[in-house]
Design a protein around this motif. Structure first.
Motif, PDB file in Angstrom:
ATOM      1  N   UNK A  53      14.046 -10.042  16.560  1.00  0.00           N
ATOM      2  CA  UNK A  53      11.936 -10.897  17.328  1.00  0.00           C
ATOM      3  C   UNK A  53      13.191 -12.470  16.444  1.00  0.00           C
ATOM      4  N   UNK A  54      13.148 -12.192  15.476  1.00  0.00           N
ATOM      5  CA  UNK A  54      13.979 -14.266  14.831  1.00  0.00           C
ATOM      6  C   UNK A  54      14.849 -14.315  15.509  1.00  0.00           C
ATOM      7  N   UNK A  55      15.981 -13.292  16.175  1.00  0.00           N
ATOM      8  CA  UNK A  55      17.075 -14.740  17.119  1.00  0.00           C
ATOM      9  C   UNK A  55      16.414 -14.395  18.701  1.00  0.00           C
ATOM     10  N   UNK A  56      15.304 -13.658  18.548  1.00  0.00           N
ATOM     11  CA  UNK A  56      15.306 -14.072  20.388  1.00  0.00           C
ATOM     12  C   UNK A  56      14.234 -15.453  20.058  1.00  0.00           C
ATOM     13  N   UNK A  57      13.841 -15.569  19.351  1.00  0.00           N
ATOM     14  CA  UNK A  57      13.029 -16.341  19.481  1.00  0.00           C
ATOM     15  C   UNK A  57      13.768 -18.065  19.143  1.00  0.00           C
ATOM     16  N   UNK A  58      14.357 -18.323  18.302  1.00  0.00           N
ATOM     17  CA  UNK A  58      15.335 -19.086  18.197  1.00  0.00           C
ATOM     18  C   UNK A  58      16.106 -19.446  19.579  1.00  0.00           C
ATOM     19  N   UNK A  59      16.146 -18.310  20.052  1.00  0.00           N
ATOM     20  CA  UNK A  59      16.840 -19.067  22.252  1.00  0.00           C
ATOM     21  C   UNK A  59      16.040 -19.459  22.535  1.00  0.00           C
ATOM     22  N   UNK A  60      14.990 -18.479  22.776  1.00  0.00           N
ATOM     23  CA  UNK A  60      13.639 -18.499  23.599  1.00  0.00           C
ATOM     24  C   UNK A  60      13.116 -20.138  23.640  1.00  0.00           C
ATOM     25  N   UNK A  61      13.316 -20.730  22.635  1.00  0.00           N
ATOM     26  CA  UNK A  61      12.945 -22.415  21.922  1.00  0.00           C
ATOM     27  C   UNK A  61      14.240 -22.827  23.096  1.00  0.00           C
TER      28      UNK A  61
END
Ligand SMILES: Cc1cc2nc3c(=O)[nH]c(=O)nc-3n(C[C@H](O)[C@H](O)[C@H](O)COP(=O)(O)OP(=O)(O)OC[C@H]3O[C@@H](n4cnc5c(N)ncnc54)[C@H](O)[C@@H]3O)c2cc1C
Length: 487
Positions: free
Chosen positions: A179-187
């Motif tokens: 989830x953290x990796x996705x969050x950093x890219x969803x930004x």
């Protein structure tokens, strides 16, 4: 044959278009309502602290070097430096992910969060590179200024291959489990003022721009870009008129005749509108459009902080994520509020730029996503500002911030709207929430008045300094061709 051209608004788009048109021999008047050029990028100096408000993550420097070339100015006016650490992501559980351009190092960093995601990284980079290249050849270099451009062979198949119907969030979920990796890219959705749940995956091509071609800074701050562009504009003969708000575009039988500025009617052959195309409706005596919140990109609540101490561990760019990212976009695009527990972005340029380091003092640019809004008095309150300063101390490790604060200058969405004409203070005009909105921005050629054109972040191909520079090149070509046809 050359034309008399007025450009309204000296943001990055207006400045860039003016340089290109003057270099082609046209007589160019650039009108700016403020005392300084720059629009959403401005330099703010006070009490010995120095800030560049606005763009801080700079990419695709060659676009601006190309502009300097056009004006026969040395590229040393823009001494871009590449960052080895793009930004440090901090997550609510205390873990950290450094975004770095070195592929193997990035995989090592990802592996501390998820081994599977580290393995997926090269595949993701390859796909975003492919999307960038397709967009580059079919969208970025296409002005879509005539029906011929829409009928271009290869356009439908290119469009199909950049995932226009897949939300960015789902695209990232295909590659990454953590989830953290996705969050950093969803930004990346916020780079176009939108929500990752609604922005098409196409926008993830930003990953290639950052990781494939680099993230840069300019010594002296991003406002160095303005000094260089203004220098180039003056050199090629652009007449820069500051403190000159334009009130009206004048037309007869749906054809441009000129503009009204400082109470005077001035004739022109062509006009380029270089500020938010939504607000620009008022130049034609039409009311502002009443758009739903989803249709407008978000704004930001910015604090420019001058602090009497140093934060040696704070890199150039840091992002502090909350526990859940979804709540942020519900707050921005449904409730029209600042998120309860917002993502916080901090820019500390002195971390890389020795010219900005003042011993014992730190100038910080802090950005929190905020809803676009014509009245933020309900939520941009003193309580809210105090809460953000507390969050900076607690969540962002800026210890003793409040007791060392020499300067605290807030810029709200309403301030941004007043200063730049941004529709409800939105950073990018129309949002990219949804395929049609993302890919069909305000066209460069006015549909209502012959001789009127648009440039800047609210028009094709979009916002952010590189896209605005690309748009200005296309717009200058379209205006030049129009001028040739007229004579
Ligand atoms: C907080 C923030 C952070 C950002 N971060 C980044 C980033 O990290 N990286 C990045 O690439 N981009 C970033 N951007 C986006 C980038 O700054 C913009 O996309 C870009 O600067 C917009 O340029 P523009 O040409 O559209 O004109 P604008 O900057 O919108 O300028 C328009 C100009 O027109 C003038 N004007 C308006 N009405 C009139 C009138 N009637 N007569 C005369 N003049 C008029 C205004 O005063 C203004 O100077 C950020 C923006 C903001 C606000």
């Amino acid at each position: 044959m050359t034309s008399r051209i007025a450009i309204i608004g000296a943001g990055i788009g207006g400045l860039s278009a003016s340089i290109r048109l003057a270099a082609k021999g046209h007589t160019v008047d650039l009108y700016e309502k403020n005392a300084e050029v720059g629009g959403k990028l401005w330099r703010y100096e006070n009490a010995g602290y120095s800030f560049s408000y606005g763009p801080s993550t700079l990419t695709m420097p060659w676009l601006f070097h190309d502009l300097l070339d056009v004006a026969e100015c040395p590229s040393s006016l823009l001494p871009y430096q590449r960052l080895r650490l793009h930004h440090r992501n901090h997550f609510a559980d205390g873990s950290v992910l450094d975004a770095v351009p070195d592929r193997e190092q990035m995989q090592d960093n990802l592996a501390t969060l998820s081994a599977a995601d580290a393995r997926a990284w090269p595949l993701y980079l390859a796909e975003t590179k492919r999307m960038y290249e397709l967009s580059q050849s079919h969208f970025f270099n296409n002005s879509f200024s005539s029906i011929r451009h829409y009928l271009h062979r290869g356009l439908p198949s290119a469009l199909a291959r950049v995932h226009p119907l897949l939300p960015m969030q789902s695209f990232h979920a295909r590659y990454f489990q953590d989830k953290r990796v996705r969050m950093s890219l969803d930004r990346y959705a916020t780079y176009v003022g939108s929500s990752p749940a609604q922005t098409p995956a196409t926008i993830a091509l930003i990953a290639h721009i950052e990781f494939g071609t680099g993230v840069y800074y300019l010594p002296g701050g991003s406002a160095t870009l303005l000094d260089a562009l203004l220098h180039a504009a003056v050199k090629v003969g652009v007449n820069v008129h500051t403190n000159s708000p334009v009130d009206r575009v004048l037309q007869r039988h749906r054809s441009l005749t000129g503009i009204r500025v400082r109470g005077e009617n001035v004739p022109y052959d062509a006009v380029v509108i270089g500020f938010d195309a939504l607000t620009a409706e008022t130049l034609f005596d039409r009311p502002l459009p009443a758009l739903p919140v989803q249709a407008v990109s978000h704004s930001g609540l910015v604090a420019l902080l001058g602090v009497r101490r140093e934060y040696p561990d704070l890199p150039h760019h840091s992002v502090f994520f909350p526990q859940t990212y979804e709540a942020e976009f519900q707050a921005l695009f449904r409730d029209q509020k600042v998120p309860e527990n917002p993502t916080i972005y901090i820019c500390n340029p002195a971390a890389s730029d020795a010219t900005l380091s003042h011993h014992g003092r730190t100038s910080l640019f802090v950005l929190i996503n905020a809803p676009s809004s014509s009245d933020n008095s309900e939520w941009a309150t003193d309580d809210m500002k105090e809460r953000i300063l507390q969050l900076l101390e607690r969540r962002c490790h800026l210890s003793d911030l409040r007791q060392n604060l020499d300067l605290c200058q807030w810029v709200t969405p309403v301030d941004l709207a007043r200063r730049t004409g941004a529709y409800r203070g939105s950073i990018y005009g129309p949002s990219s929430n949804g395929t049609r909105r993302a890919l069909m921005r305000t066209p460069m050629v006015s549909r209502h008045c012959r001789g009127v054109f648009y440039v800047g972040g609210s028009t094709h191909p979009g916002g952010g300094t590189p896209m605005v520079a690309i748009g200005a090149k296309l717009a200058a070509e379209v205006v030049h061709a129009y001028s040739e046809r007229r004579h």
